[in-house]
Write an enzyme that holds these catalytic residues in place. Structure first.
Site, PDB file in Angstrom:
ATOM      1  N   SER A 196      59.883  49.980   9.755  1.00 58.46           N
ATOM      2  CA  SER A 196      59.495  51.427   9.872  1.00 58.46           C
ATOM      3  C   SER A 196      58.529  51.746   8.482  1.00 58.46           C
ATOM      4  CB  SER A 196      60.913  52.282   9.645  1.00 58.46           C
ATOM      5  OG  SER A 196      61.644  51.699  10.531  1.00 58.46           O
ATOM      6  N   PRO A 197      57.112  51.489   8.616  1.00 55.04           N
ATOM      7  CA  PRO A 197      56.519  51.664   7.183  1.00 55.04           C
ATOM      8  C   PRO A 197      56.119  52.997   7.172  1.00 55.04           C
ATOM      9  CG  PRO A 197      55.243  50.722   9.212  1.00 55.04           C
ATOM     10  CD  PRO A 197      56.629  50.644   9.527  1.00 55.04           C
ATOM     11  N   LYS A 198      56.447  53.774   8.011  1.00 61.39           N
ATOM     12  CA  LYS A 198      56.026  55.425   7.850  1.00 61.39           C
ATOM     13  C   LYS A 198      57.296  56.345   7.588  1.00 61.39           C
ATOM     14  CE  LYS A 198      51.278  55.230   9.163  1.00 61.39           C
ATOM     15  NZ  LYS A 198      50.090  55.953  10.013  1.00 61.39           N
ATOM     16  N   ASN A 199      58.090  55.586   7.241  1.00 61.72           N
ATOM     17  CA  ASN A 199      59.498  56.455   6.894  1.00 61.72           C
ATOM     18  C   ASN A 199      59.790  56.713   5.557  1.00 61.72           C
ATOM     19  OD1 ASN A 199      62.397  56.229   5.999  1.00 61.72           O
ATOM     20  ND2 ASN A 199      62.729  56.214   8.196  1.00 61.72           N
ATOM     21  N   ASP A 248      48.131  48.802   7.790  1.00 59.70           N
ATOM     22  CA  ASP A 248      47.518  49.850   8.161  1.00 59.70           C
ATOM     23  C   ASP A 248      46.909  50.431   6.522  1.00 59.70           C
ATOM     24  OD1 ASP A 248      46.731  52.532   8.158  1.00 59.70           O
ATOM     25  OD2 ASP A 248      48.677  53.198   8.820  1.00 59.70           O
TER      26      ASP A 248
END
Lengths: 334, 350
Positions: free
Chosen positions: A110-113, A144
């Site tokens: 979950s790299p965008k949490n 990203d």
């Protein structure tokens, strides 16, 4: 986000686990008027019923720690679970190295949490050990290169612990890979601003760097914006730097009509007008011409904006001409 | 997916149904939204408001939503009167008596803000809002730096919550929980070398955080703290976000939500009229699902309530017919805003 784990064959509900028999699950109290109801899986309901129970009992144990892991796996955005997990870690004196490994794995999924990155930051603060942060964020940025969370964490770690030494190389590589990576350009500014400093030499070096990249791809807003940013630290500002001006005019002469170039020359004219230092190249008449070219041909999507600027410059143009008339009159009189 | 010709007409009826579905029951695949259900309700209710469809909601549904929101209000501590945890929770996940862990039962600025928006859109008079407590709850979350954390129980602080805190203070007509000077200082420090505004000082300028910052400056009447150079630079940076629709950062793909975030920022600076409405409109319509309703961030991708709401709000800003006008700073309809103003008058006369 998918509801993980429902297909686990070996999964046993907490309510069926003998070692949890002493705990009474606490169901969610929705009240009589529920809306926006999520039809959670049975596993989700089970885990959160037991989470509420340990929170109410203030249980801080190994099994409670494990339960929080199941709870965040089902919903990594639950900030209450993460905070309670930290309370348990503290209370048990758990080895935080393994926690760092664990949160790294969660970040990979979950790299965008927001919550996960916050958890990571608190752990690093507790340990006062940032030695893994550059690598962790590098890995996230490989996936990203514009991940805002990763950049935020990286800047925080660099600033807090003074990890600037090799950051310029890192930035260089990213810009080489993708010269349009605006996040990398922003990081370049961050490094110069906080570490290398805006000495005259560095300002000239950074100007050359930006010009080099613009020469390579002319229609790149990131490089043009960076150039402007660097020039904020040049005493001569944008209208007084001969290197930049001759670079721009050279591009223009060679038929480059990138909106960023034309906008830049307009700003040179604007500054010259404001300083009262107009020249045969940089004056209101030129600015009017450029605005018209942008509005009519090279940047039609913003034609209304360029027309609006054009009107402003026409007023300056009028003044320029009036001044000329006055000068002529004076000359004649003499 | 339909071609553009079919797609350029507002699928009004489908969008109403779409939002109604989200007010009802959601699939388990949305479990990660468990703690933020109030925001989903906000997108749905405020979206219905933009569509002029509040009156098509049954009175029963409207009152159920209002009761549900009030039930999520965290009240002052009964024993010591402490109000630092007051606000609205985003769901009933931990809305129980937690005894010695009661500090985990606390409001969240984004939920308080969107909860108030829902109440206003539904015509509630806010009479059951504990205003003093909510303001104290806001106050407890401002940091030394001037920004805000979302909640007391372990959370990051950034520009998003500065905005939520400003909206709450504005709606409650009480700024005693919000240090304007410190917040303004934080915002100005977050302006980048390209004049866009970031989540925190020195990070990359971003369309969403620029909106949060500008709307806050507008709500606190501090826009005049920006220099002329900063204002002109900001206008330029924002205008350059238009490709056909809008992007959030230079060299990033266009996304429906920025038709609102960037559009509203430009509106606040009285500059939206210099954008190209036709291209903007065309892009947003390309992300419309005319069959089941909703908008997505990119064409031919999954719709979601946030992009649906912001797509409609973005279209409303440029005067799309059939949509109610939006108040850009608070991100509610003018209709809801006028209702708020009448509530303020009532409070002032009390």
């Amino acid at each position: 986000m998918s509801d993980s784990g429902d297909s686990d064959v070996a999964w046993t509900y907490y309510k069926d686990r003998p070692e949890w028999r002493d705990v009474t699950p606490v169901p969610e109290d929705e009240g009589p008027n529920f809306v926006v109801v999520i039809a959670h899986s049975e596993k989700f309901v089970d885990v959160y019923d037991y989470f509420r129970a340990i929170l109410q009992n203030n249980e801080k144990s190994e099994r409670a720690l494990h339960l929080t892991k199941d709870a965040v796996e089902l919903n990594p955005a639950n900030y209450t679970v993460w905070q309670y997990r930290r309370d348990i870690l503290k209370s048990l004196g758990t080895d935080l190295t393994s926690e760092l490994e664990y949160v790294e794995a969660v970040i990979k999924n979950s790299p965008k949490n927001y919550q996960v990155w916050h958890h990571r930051r608190v752990l690093v603060e507790w340990l006062q050990d940032p030695s893994l942060e550059l690598e962790l964020t590098r890995d996230a940025l490989m996936q990203d290169p514009k991940n805002y969370h990763a950049w935020q964490h990286r800047q925080w770690a660099i600033k807090t612990f003074g990890l600037y030494d090799r950051e310029m190389d890192f930035v260089d590589n990213l810009i080489t890979e993708d010269v349009r990576n605006n996040s990398a350009w922003n990081q370049r500014y961050f490094v110069v601003n906080n570490h290398l400093g805006w000495s005259d030499l560095n300002v000239q070096k950074e100007i050359c760097y930006a010009l080099e990249k613009i020469k390579f791809i002319k229609n790149n807003e990131s490089a043009w914006n960076y150039l402007r940013g660097v020039l904020l630290h040049d005493k001569r500002s944008i209208s007084g730097n001969a290197v930049v001006i001759s670079f721009c005019e050279e591009l223009y002469k060679n038929k480059c009509r990138s909106p960023y170039l034309l906008a830049f020359i307009i700003d040179i004219c604007d500054e010259a007008i404001k300083k009262g230092e107009t020249s045969c190249l940089h004056n209101a008449t030129r600015a009017v011409e450029l605005c018209q070219a942008l509005a009519g041909k090279y940047d039609k999507i913003r034609s209304k904006y360029w027309n609006y600027l054009c009107e402003k410059f026409k007023k300056s143009q009028q003044e320029e001409e009036n001044n000329k008339d006055t000068e002529n009159n004076i000359t004649e009189q003499i | 997916m339909n071609n553009y010709e079919e797609n350029k007409i507002m699928a009004h009826r489908q969008h109403v149904k779409y939002f109604m579905r989200f007010l009802n029951v959601l699939p388990s695949s949305l479990s990660s939204h468990d703690t933020t259900r109030v925001t989903i309700a906000y997108f749905a209710v405020s979206g219905l408001d933009i569509l002029g469809a509040i009156s098509t909601m049954t009175l029963d549904l409207r009152s159920r939503i209002i009761e549900w929101i009030y039930r999520l209000q965290v009240h002052p501590n009964k024993e010591n009167g402490d109000m630092s945890m007051c606000g609205f929770q985003g769901s009933s996940t931990v809305n129980i008596d937690l005894q010695e862990n009661n500090h985990f039962r606390c409001g969240h600025l984004a939920m308080t803000y969107t909860g108030l928006c829902i109440l206003l859109a539904l015509g509630d008079d806010l009479s059951r809002v504990n205003r003093k407590a909510l303001v104290e709850g806001v106050k407890a979350l401002q940091t030394e730096e001037g920004n805000f954390a979302a909640t007391l129980s372990g959370c990051e602080s950034d520009m998003r919550f500065v905005y939520c805190a400003a909206c709450i203070s504005y709606m409650l007509d009480d700024w005693s929980g919000f240090n304007i000077e410190r917040a303004t200082d934080y915002i100005i420090k977050s302006i980048g070398y390209d004049y866009g505004i970031a989540q925190c000082p020195e990070l990359e300028s971003h369309g969403g955080t620029t909106f949060c910052a500008l709307a806050t400056l507008s709500l606190t009447d501090q826009l005049d703290k920006l220099s002329e150079q900063q204002v002109e630079g900001l206008k330029r940076w924002l205008l350059f976000r238009q490709v056909d629709g809008f992007q959030g950062r230079p060299n990033k793909p266009v996304d429906t939500c920025y038709s609102f975030w960037v559009g509203a920022s430009l509106k606040i600076l009285d500059t939206l009229q210099y954008t190209n409405y036709g291209s903007n409109r065309k892009y947003v319509y390309e992300t419309q699902d005319t069959v089941v309703g909703g908008f997505s961030k990119w064409p031919d991708t999954c719709t979601d309530p946030m992009h649906t709401y912001l797509g409609l709000a973005g279209l409303s800003l440029i005067g799309e017919s059939g949509l109610l006008e939006i108040e850009p700073t608070l991100n509610i309809t003018k209709r809801a805003y006028n209702h708020l103003k009448s509530v303020h008058v009532k409070w002032q006369n009390e």
